[in-house]
Each structure stands twice: as structure tokens, then as C-alpha cells.
Motif scaffolding. Structure first.
Motif, PDB file in Angstrom:
ATOM      1  N   SER A   1      46.871  38.268  35.400  1.00 11.67           N
ATOM      2  CA  SER A   1      45.723  39.336  35.887  1.00 11.67           C
ATOM      3  C   SER A   1      46.041  39.905  36.766  1.00 11.67           C
ATOM      4  O   SER A   1      46.704  39.623  37.903  1.00 11.67           O
ATOM      5  N   GLU A   2      45.575  41.297  36.750  1.00 11.86           N
ATOM      6  CA  GLU A   2      45.805  42.207  37.973  1.00 11.86           C
ATOM      7  C   GLU A   2      45.029  41.593  39.111  1.00 11.86           C
ATOM      8  O   GLU A   2      45.500  41.943  40.296  1.00 11.86           O
ATOM      9  N   MET A   3      43.887  41.128  39.216  1.00  9.15           N
ATOM     10  CA  MET A   3      42.894  40.589  40.036  1.00  9.15           C
ATOM     11  C   MET A   3      44.091  39.666  41.088  1.00  9.15           C
ATOM     12  O   MET A   3      44.265  39.765  42.184  1.00  9.15           O
ATOM     13  N   PHE A   4      44.876  38.797  40.409  1.00 12.67           N
ATOM     14  CA  PHE A   4      45.392  37.629  40.872  1.00 12.67           C
ATOM     15  C   PHE A   4      46.802  38.499  41.401  1.00 12.67           C
ATOM     16  O   PHE A   4      47.267  38.213  42.773  1.00 12.67           O
ATOM     17  N   ASN A   5      47.444  39.197  40.917  1.00 12.57           N
ATOM     18  CA  ASN A   5      48.644  39.801  41.234  1.00 12.57           C
ATOM     19  C   ASN A   5      48.625  40.687  42.210  1.00 12.57           C
ATOM     20  O   ASN A   5      48.970  40.772  43.339  1.00 12.57           O
TER      21      ASN A   5
ATOM     22  N   ALA B   1      38.049  37.870  44.657  1.00 13.40           N
ATOM     23  CA  ALA B   1      36.724  38.457  44.334  1.00 13.40           C
ATOM     24  C   ALA B   1      36.400  39.812  45.105  1.00 13.40           C
ATOM     25  O   ALA B   1      35.749  40.574  44.205  1.00 13.40           O
ATOM     26  N   LEU B   2      36.873  39.905  46.219  1.00 14.15           N
ATOM     27  CA  LEU B   2      36.826  41.360  46.378  1.00 14.15           C
ATOM     28  C   LEU B   2      37.547  42.172  45.643  1.00 14.15           C
ATOM     29  O   LEU B   2      36.937  43.525  45.479  1.00 14.15           O
ATOM     30  N   ILE B   3      38.582  42.041  45.237  1.00 10.02           N
ATOM     31  CA  ILE B   3      39.463  42.874  44.155  1.00 10.02           C
ATOM     32  C   ILE B   3      38.571  43.172  43.037  1.00 10.02           C
ATOM     33  O   ILE B   3      38.457  44.309  42.596  1.00 10.02           O
ATOM     34  N   ASP B   4      38.150  41.844  42.708  1.00  6.19           N
ATOM     35  CA  ASP B   4      37.222  41.932  41.203  1.00  6.19           C
ATOM     36  C   ASP B   4      35.925  42.657  41.476  1.00  6.19           C
ATOM     37  O   ASP B   4      35.473  43.384  40.567  1.00  6.19           O
ATOM     38  N   ALA B   5      35.330  42.803  42.605  1.00  2.00           N
ATOM     39  CA  ALA B   5      34.089  43.593  42.800  1.00  2.00           C
ATOM     40  C   ALA B   5      34.501  44.963  43.219  1.00  2.00           C
ATOM     41  O   ALA B   5      33.521  45.707  43.292  1.00  2.00           O
TER      42      ALA B   5
END
Length: 196
Positions: free
Chosen positions: A180-184, A6-10
Motif C-alpha cells: 500500500s501507498e500508506m505503508f510505503n 493514519a496521518l497519511i491515510d487521513a
């Protein structure tokens, strides 16, 4: 994992301090006496100690369209999102532990845990994902990000067994996340942080 995602996504910049839970740094215990992870020290000096709280803070701080349906008072998520998260956090986590660590739960067989997981959790997810690409409809939401790490843990406990279940919609959803980039980015391994 879900807090980091979530931090990455935001798009929030944060420093990761990878710690050993067997040798917890004194500074961590001072911030969070409960001694578990995650712990987020916010810029204002306050501390968040629950992954869901970190996720909500991230999306309040840096809103991302379609991630959160806020409740009427803007102090939490709406009932439909909360129902999924409660199913995961209050019910499925216990089933997951029994499935992953059957030796710790001698009164419950791994087969019983699998049946419970399917009936209570996995089949409702599969049904929802057969209608839409994500749990709340056509857009990725906080619910998907909050639940994915636990479905992944369940899958990794017996990957072939999970594949044999032929949960095609969940498989597609898992592939979306795992590529996804978020996961990786959330899975990058850092050296253990040592207090200086």
C-alpha cells in the motif's frame, strides 16, 4: 509507524523530524518530557505523545469513511475496536518483546513466546481475517492500521518461521499493507533532524 500511517491515510500534511533516541533534541524534551516517540505538535500548540491518540486525532480532524467506529460520546472508539487495540497494546506487545529479545527474558523461551502469540493473538486475527478481508469486516479500519505494525515486527523477528506457520489470511492482509501507498510512504527514511 501506525501514527504516520493514519496521518497519511487521513491526508494530513505533517513535518517529520527523525531523531536519534540516543541524542534527543532539547526541543523534543521540552514538548514531551517523557522522551519517547512519537510526539505530535498540533497546529493549536498542544502535544500528543501516544500513537493511538495521534491516530484518533487524525481521523477526527480529517474523517475517512469506515476507519473508526466512534463510541457514543464521540470521545473514543467503540468497544469492539477497543478490545482489539487493548489485546495488542496491553498483552501482545509484551509477548512480542519476549519473542524478539529472548536474552532479556531468561525465564521464557522463544518457543513459549511463539505459543502465547499464536494462542492469544495471531490465531484470533487469522480466524477473523478468514471471514473478512479486514478485522472489522469488509472495510479497512483503524484497528487494522493499529495492529499491522506489530504483526509485521513479529514476522520480521523470524521470517521463515512465520512463513512456516501458514497463516494464509494474515499473509494476505500483510501483503495488502506492504504493497500500500500508506505503508510505503510511512517507511520513507529521513535524515536525522538536527537542532539549529
Amino acid at each position: 509507524m501506525r501514527a504516520r500511517m493514519a496521518l497519511i491515510d487521513a491526508g494530513i500534511t505533517f513535518e517529520v523530524r527523525e531523531i536519534s533516541l540516543r541524542n534527543k533534541p532539547a526541543s523534543m524534551i521540552k514538548l514531551s518530557p517523557k522522551g519517547t516517540v512519537p510526539v505530535l505538535l498540533r497546529p493549536d500548540g498542544s502535544v500528543l505523545e501516544q500513537s493511538l491518540d495521534i491516530m484518533l486525532w487524525a481521523y477526527r480532524t480529517q474523517p475517512v469513511p469506515h476507519r473508526v467506529i466512534w463510541g457514543d460520546r464521540f470521545d473514543g472508539i467503540d468497544a469492539s475496536m477497543l478490545a482489539w487495540i487493548r489485546l495488542n497494546d496491553d498483552v501482545f506487545k509484551k509477548i512480542l518483546d519476549a519473542y524478539k529479545y529472548p536474552e532479556r527474558y531468561p525465564t521464557q523461551s522463544k518457543e513459549d513466546s511463539l505459543k502465547q502469540a499464536l494462542d492469544i493473538y495471531l490465531m484470533p486475527i487469522e480466524k477473523e481475517l478468514s471471514k473478512n478481508p479486514f478485522l472489522m469486516g469488509n472495510q479497512l479500519s483503524l484497528v487494522d492500521i493499529a495492529l499491522f505494525p506489530f504483526v509485521r515486527q513479529f514476522m520480521r523477528a523470524d521470517e521463515q518461521g512465520f512463513m512456516d506457520l501458514k497463516l494464509e489470511s494474515i499473509d494476505r492482509w500483510m501483503t495488502f499493507f506492504q504493497t500500500s501507498e500508506m505503508f510505503n510512504l510511512s517507511m520513507v527514511k529521513y535524515p536525522t533532524w538536527l537542532e539549529s
